[in-house]
Enzyme design. Structure first.
Site, PDB file in Angstrom:
ATOM      1  N   ASP A  19      -9.575  -3.353   7.622  1.00 21.03           N
ATOM      2  CA  ASP A  19      -8.759  -3.001   6.464  1.00 21.03           C
ATOM      3  C   ASP A  19      -9.134  -3.928   5.316  1.00 21.03           C
ATOM      4  O   ASP A  19      -8.805  -5.119   5.333  1.00 21.03           O
ATOM      5  CB  ASP A  19      -7.265  -3.150   6.794  1.00 21.03           C
ATOM      6  N   LYS A  71      -3.364   6.183   5.339  1.00 19.86           N
ATOM      7  CA  LYS A  71      -2.485   5.211   5.975  1.00 19.86           C
ATOM      8  C   LYS A  71      -1.470   4.680   4.971  1.00 19.86           C
ATOM      9  O   LYS A  71      -1.807   3.877   4.108  1.00 19.86           O
ATOM     10  CB  LYS A  71      -3.298   4.038   6.552  1.00 19.86           C
ATOM     11  N   LYS A  79      -5.631   3.578   2.093  1.00 17.27           N
ATOM     12  CA  LYS A  79      -4.360   2.994   2.527  1.00 17.27           C
ATOM     13  C   LYS A  79      -3.579   2.552   1.299  1.00 17.27           C
ATOM     14  O   LYS A  79      -4.160   2.034   0.340  1.00 17.27           O
ATOM     15  CB  LYS A  79      -4.657   1.811   3.456  1.00 17.27           C
TER      16      LYS A  79
END
Length: 307
Positions: free
Chosen positions: A144, A243, A207
């Site tokens: 991430d 996400k 995300k």
């Protein structure tokens, strides 16, 4: 793909219309009894069970990994006639990656590492890239990364594209989730454009947040990002995952997000390969709701500890 500035500049966001649409999402779907339990079990399989605290210890991470392997008490699963449920992944800082990898060995549950100077993304650029490689070598199969918000705020889309593309190259075979920190991007139009640029540069997921901003995942932001994903898929044929992270702590919230996902992107995205919740306390509330469904009695939080 190459950066398509005509496509990026054409991306707009009608804020009032987006907010109206977002306000109706929770009122258009009503899941009850067995249907609700089934959707909550689905939500569990899409959770990136996360601990990102300064006082993380190997013991805490091992307990979290044990919870990822058995996220719901065995008696509740038996009553539901379900087995083999796990969370989608475990997400930790780089320092805890080896501990998590060892604790999850043989389970098939991936370890995700937050990287690139998380959460601010302001450490020296070479060190940010090196951190990705270190996490991959330590066993993380998902990374991430956080983007440099200044590129979005100044409209330097080429710089953002180059940054994300280089980070994607460092990830190698690991899946990369690009954190946009949407609460700090200034407008929904910027969210739409940053989403497109990140996908063009090779992000496997986009995300919302690090979970450390003052504003994290919201339904309007999610709607914008999902429609960017849909637009990208329609034009290129590639499916990019989504996400939402930060602030999603209630079971009913997870159902709203899954309803939005089904409406906007369809059944293909109802899979941990293309959708994740970035959360920790969400799992506890889902487990409480499942116990209530099975027993008819409300459950206390201490009956469903995280470790």
């Amino acid at each position: 793909m190459a950066l398509d500035m005509d496509w990026v500049r054409a991306a707009q966001a009608n804020t009032s219309a987006i907010e109206r649409r977002a306000a109706t999402i929770g009122t258009r779907r009503s899941l009850k009894k067995e249907h609700q339990a089934a959707w909550l079990l689905k939500a569990i399989t899409m959770i990136d069970l996360t601990t990102l605290a300064g006082d993380d210890t190997p013991g805490r991470v091992r307990r979290l990994c044990a919870k990822a392997r058995q996220p719901v008490r065995e008696d509740i699963l038996a009553a539901l006639g379900v087995e083999g449920i796990t969370t989608g992944a475990v997400c930790v800082y780089h320092e805890m990656v080896p501990t998590a990898v060892a604790a999850l060995k043989g389970t098939g549950i991936p370890v995700a590492a937050v990287s690139t100077g998380f959460p601010a993304g302001l450490s020296p650029y070479k060190l940010r890239l090196a951190e990705i490689g270190e996490s991959v070598r330590a066993g993380a199969s998902e990374i991430d990364i956080v983007i440099s918000r200044r590129h979005v705020l100044t409209g330097d889309w080429q710089a953002l594209f180059d940054e994300v593309r280089e980070m994607r190259a460092e990830c190698g075979d690991a899946h990369m989730k690009a954190i946009l920190a949407t609460g700090e991007l200034g407008s929904l139009r910027n969210v739409a454009r940053a989403s497109l640029v990140a996908m063009m540069a090779g992000a496997d997921f986009i995300k919302t947040s690090t979970g450390k901003e003052s504003v994290n995942a919201t339904l309007p932001v999610s709607l914008v990002m999902m429609r960017a994903i849909r637009d990208y898929h329609e034009r290129t044929g590639y499916r990019v995952g989504y996400k939402p992270a930060g602030g999603i702590s209630k079971a009913k919230d997870s159902l709203i997000y899954l309803s939005l996902l089904k409406d906007e992107l369809g059944d293909a995205w109802l899979s941990p390969h293309l959708f994740r919740f970035g959360a920790s306390s969400l799992l506890g509330d889902i487990e409480r709701q499942l116990e209530h469904h099975v027993t008819g009695h409300y459950s206390a939080s201490y009956r469903h500890a995280m470790g």
